[in-house]
Design a protein around this motif. Sequence first.
Motif, PDB file in Angstrom:
ATOM      1  N   ASN A 170       0.851  -1.189   0.000  1.00 22.47           N
ATOM      2  CA  ASN A 170       0.000   0.000   0.000  1.00 22.47           C
ATOM      3  C   ASN A 170       0.888   1.241   0.000  1.00 22.47           C
ATOM      4  O   ASN A 170       1.687   1.435   0.917  1.00 22.47           O
ATOM      5  CB  ASN A 170      -0.915  -0.013   1.235  1.00 22.47           C
ATOM      6  CG  ASN A 170      -1.943   1.112   1.213  1.00 22.47           C
ATOM      7  OD1 ASN A 170      -1.589   2.269   1.038  1.00 22.47           O
ATOM      8  ND2 ASN A 170      -3.199   0.760   1.415  1.00 22.47           N
ATOM      9  N   ALA A 171       0.765   2.089  -1.021  1.00 19.13           N
ATOM     10  CA  ALA A 171       1.609   3.279  -1.154  1.00 19.13           C
ATOM     11  C   ALA A 171       1.447   4.227   0.028  1.00 19.13           C
ATOM     12  O   ALA A 171       2.409   4.871   0.457  1.00 19.13           O
ATOM     13  CB  ALA A 171       1.278   4.013  -2.452  1.00 19.13           C
ATOM     14  N   MET A 172       0.237   4.297   0.570  1.00 15.92           N
ATOM     15  CA  MET A 172      -0.017   5.184   1.704  1.00 15.92           C
ATOM     16  C   MET A 172       0.801   4.761   2.920  1.00 15.92           C
ATOM     17  O   MET A 172       1.348   5.596   3.638  1.00 15.92           O
ATOM     18  CB  MET A 172      -1.506   5.180   2.055  1.00 15.92           C
ATOM     19  CG  MET A 172      -1.892   6.170   3.157  1.00 15.92           C
ATOM     20  SD  MET A 172      -1.502   7.891   2.713  1.00 15.92           S
ATOM     21  CE  MET A 172      -2.719   8.162   1.408  1.00 15.92           C
ATOM     22  N   PHE A 173       0.897   3.448   3.160  1.00 16.60           N
ATOM     23  CA  PHE A 173       1.701   2.954   4.276  1.00 16.60           C
ATOM     24  C   PHE A 173       3.161   3.336   4.098  1.00 16.60           C
ATOM     25  O   PHE A 173       3.851   3.680   5.059  1.00 16.60           O
ATOM     26  CB  PHE A 173       1.576   1.432   4.388  1.00 16.60           C
ATOM     27  CG  PHE A 173       0.236   0.956   4.864  1.00 16.60           C
ATOM     28  CD1 PHE A 173      -0.618   1.795   5.563  1.00 16.60           C
ATOM     29  CD2 PHE A 173      -0.174  -0.347   4.608  1.00 16.60           C
ATOM     30  CE1 PHE A 173      -1.861   1.361   5.999  1.00 16.60           C
ATOM     31  CE2 PHE A 173      -1.420  -0.795   5.041  1.00 16.60           C
ATOM     32  CZ  PHE A 173      -2.262   0.063   5.743  1.00 16.60           C
ATOM     33  N   PHE A 174       3.633   3.276   2.856  1.00 15.44           N
ATOM     34  CA  PHE A 174       5.019   3.642   2.572  1.00 15.44           C
ATOM     35  C   PHE A 174       5.277   5.109   2.913  1.00 15.44           C
ATOM     36  O   PHE A 174       6.247   5.432   3.604  1.00 15.44           O
ATOM     37  CB  PHE A 174       5.345   3.397   1.099  1.00 15.44           C
ATOM     38  CG  PHE A 174       6.571   4.127   0.617  1.00 15.44           C
ATOM     39  CD1 PHE A 174       7.830   3.742   1.035  1.00 15.44           C
ATOM     40  CD2 PHE A 174       6.454   5.215  -0.246  1.00 15.44           C
ATOM     41  CE1 PHE A 174       8.968   4.423   0.592  1.00 15.44           C
ATOM     42  CE2 PHE A 174       7.578   5.892  -0.690  1.00 15.44           C
ATOM     43  CZ  PHE A 174       8.831   5.501  -0.272  1.00 15.44           C
ATOM     44  N   TYR A 175       4.409   6.000   2.425  1.00 20.14           N
ATOM     45  CA  TYR A 175       4.597   7.431   2.666  1.00 20.14           C
ATOM     46  C   TYR A 175       4.529   7.770   4.150  1.00 20.14           C
ATOM     47  O   TYR A 175       5.349   8.548   4.660  1.00 20.14           O
ATOM     48  CB  TYR A 175       3.569   8.234   1.883  1.00 20.14           C
ATOM     49  CG  TYR A 175       3.810   8.229   0.394  1.00 20.14           C
ATOM     50  CD1 TYR A 175       4.982   8.754  -0.147  1.00 20.14           C
ATOM     51  CD2 TYR A 175       2.883   7.674  -0.488  1.00 20.14           C
ATOM     52  CE1 TYR A 175       5.218   8.733  -1.521  1.00 20.14           C
ATOM     53  CE2 TYR A 175       3.105   7.647  -1.861  1.00 20.14           C
ATOM     54  CZ  TYR A 175       4.274   8.177  -2.369  1.00 20.14           C
ATOM     55  OH  TYR A 175       4.508   8.147  -3.722  1.00 20.14           O
ATOM     56  N   ILE A 176       3.601   7.166   4.867  1.00 19.29           N
ATOM     57  CA  ILE A 176       3.465   7.434   6.303  1.00 19.29           C
ATOM     58  C   ILE A 176       4.696   6.938   7.055  1.00 19.29           C
ATOM     59  O   ILE A 176       5.283   7.655   7.869  1.00 19.29           O
ATOM     60  CB  ILE A 176       2.181   6.777   6.865  1.00 19.29           C
ATOM     61  CG1 ILE A 176       0.941   7.454   6.294  1.00 19.29           C
ATOM     62  CG2 ILE A 176       2.160   6.858   8.389  1.00 19.29           C
ATOM     63  CD1 ILE A 176      -0.362   6.753   6.645  1.00 19.29           C
ATOM     64  N   ASP A 177       5.075   5.693   6.768  1.00 11.84           N
ATOM     65  CA  ASP A 177       6.221   5.085   7.443  1.00 11.84           C
ATOM     66  C   ASP A 177       7.496   5.867   7.166  1.00 11.84           C
ATOM     67  O   ASP A 177       8.326   6.091   8.063  1.00 11.84           O
ATOM     68  CB  ASP A 177       6.367   3.636   6.965  1.00 11.84           C
ATOM     69  CG  ASP A 177       7.064   2.764   7.991  1.00 11.84           C
ATOM     70  OD1 ASP A 177       7.146   3.181   9.154  1.00 11.84           O
ATOM     71  OD2 ASP A 177       7.517   1.660   7.634  1.00 11.84           O
ATOM     72  N   ASN A 178       7.662   6.308   5.924  1.00 10.09           N
ATOM     73  CA  ASN A 178       8.859   7.039   5.534  1.00 10.09           C
ATOM     74  C   ASN A 178       8.929   8.405   6.215  1.00 10.09           C
ATOM     75  O   ASN A 178       9.982   8.827   6.693  1.00 10.09           O
ATOM     76  CB  ASN A 178       8.886   7.206   4.012  1.00 10.09           C
ATOM     77  CG  ASN A 178      10.292   7.469   3.496  1.00 10.09           C
ATOM     78  OD1 ASN A 178      11.269   6.993   4.050  1.00 10.09           O
ATOM     79  ND2 ASN A 178      10.387   8.246   2.438  1.00 10.09           N
ATOM     80  N   ARG A 179       7.797   9.089   6.281  1.00  7.28           N
ATOM     81  CA  ARG A 179       7.761  10.402   6.940  1.00  7.28           C
ATOM     82  C   ARG A 179       8.041  10.274   8.431  1.00  7.28           C
ATOM     83  O   ARG A 179       8.788  11.077   9.011  1.00  7.28           O
ATOM     84  CB  ARG A 179       6.387  11.064   6.735  1.00  7.28           C
ATOM     85  CG  ARG A 179       6.067  11.442   5.299  1.00  7.28           C
ATOM     86  CD  ARG A 179       7.028  12.520   4.764  1.00  7.28           C
ATOM     87  NE  ARG A 179       6.699  12.906   3.398  1.00  7.28           N
ATOM     88  CZ  ARG A 179       7.119  12.276   2.316  1.00  7.28           C
ATOM     89  NH1 ARG A 179       7.864  11.192   2.455  1.00  7.28           N
ATOM     90  NH2 ARG A 179       6.811  12.698   1.108  1.00  7.28           N
ATOM     91  N   LEU A 180       7.452   9.273   9.066  1.00  8.38           N
ATOM     92  CA  LEU A 180       7.682   9.061  10.498  1.00  8.38           C
ATOM     93  C   LEU A 180       9.147   8.751  10.782  1.00  8.38           C
ATOM     94  O   LEU A 180       9.719   9.209  11.773  1.00  8.38           O
ATOM     95  CB  LEU A 180       6.793   7.926  11.014  1.00  8.38           C
ATOM     96  CG  LEU A 180       5.299   8.221  11.113  1.00  8.38           C
ATOM     97  CD1 LEU A 180       4.534   6.959  11.503  1.00  8.38           C
ATOM     98  CD2 LEU A 180       5.019   9.335  12.123  1.00  8.38           C
ATOM     99  N   ARG A 181       9.760   7.971   9.895  1.00  5.14           N
ATOM    100  CA  ARG A 181      11.176   7.639  10.074  1.00  5.14           C
ATOM    101  C   ARG A 181      12.055   8.874   9.982  1.00  5.14           C
ATOM    102  O   ARG A 181      12.971   9.066  10.787  1.00  5.14           O
ATOM    103  CB  ARG A 181      11.607   6.611   9.006  1.00  5.14           C
ATOM    104  CG  ARG A 181      13.073   6.209   9.129  1.00  5.14           C
ATOM    105  CD  ARG A 181      13.501   5.341   7.960  1.00  5.14           C
ATOM    106  NE  ARG A 181      13.381   6.021   6.686  1.00  5.14           N
ATOM    107  CZ  ARG A 181      14.257   6.918   6.232  1.00  5.14           C
ATOM    108  NH1 ARG A 181      15.301   7.254   6.971  1.00  5.14           N
ATOM    109  NH2 ARG A 181      14.088   7.486   5.060  1.00  5.14           N
TER     110      ARG A 181
END
Length: 320
Positions: free
Chosen positions: A284-295
């Motif tokens: 899921n692209a949304m999970f990627f963007y969220i996870d990446n921003r949080l990191r």
Amino acid sequence: MEKKSLAIVISLAKSHIHYCKALIASIEHYGIENDVIVIKDGDFNITSIQNKKQVTVISTKEINQFHDFKLTGLLTKINICFLSKMGHKYDYYLHMDADSIITSSDFKLKLNDLTGDFYILQGKAINYKDEKLAKLFNNFAYNPSTFENLTFHLDHMWYFSSGHFIMNSYFIEQLKHNLKTYRSELNTGFSKQTRFKFGDQGFFNFVVNLLCIENKLNVVGVNSGIYGKAKEAQHQMLTLNTVKDKVNTNVDFIHFTGPSRKATLKAHNFGAILYFFNKLFYKNAMFFYIDNRLRIIKYYFQSYKKRIVLKLKTVFKIKN
């Protein structure tokens, strides 16, 4: 001839989770179907990695119960020696540091045609009699002269990164034998006070060269990877398009060591490829963007926190 089994072993620290996701995505991308064993060093959650079909996650705490050597930190990968005791027995073990990505279709083919005992994937034979090479070897492996009872082939010394290699299961008993002898000299960090440098790196270099002296090991120097600080202009075949098209790029993998690591994926050399694989890991692209921003937020928070703590310590030290 019966096909020999091989497992891919990844040593993982908490700070390298996002790299590890990219590495696993690259394994899947090139259709490499070998079992993947992630040795997790520390208490952190990697459920998304563990849920991957071909991946098994084992913590150092779990595997260290099978021995009393306390193999953590920069000694984590030596735990490969005890995987068979946990039911993970293979003819060959390919070790890859978590901060790596596979970048060529040829890599899969090479894994299917193994006949040697030990494959060096990042390194080569050097002439230790060359003063500059000797200094490099002493700083990042070990100093042969400190082992007074041993005579090494100084004009042909194997010098390599312990992050990337393939070893025949035969090598394990030799490694364990020397581990019993030298464990007290192995440091989990980057201490320069011991004979073996960079944790296990000096130890692996030592055992390989020692067995070569005794004619007990068939070593194959492949040197098929590059470090993340390499310039993109020097590897024109290695582009996002060639990686997407799954062709031979002449570079089997990229190893993003300390000096080449950046806060954001795209800021790395070959950042477009790293970004592609990290995103590919997520369904899921949304999970990627969220996870990446949080990191990224956490990265900068920890960075500023360290600066503030260091500043406060300096101020109080001056006052006292």
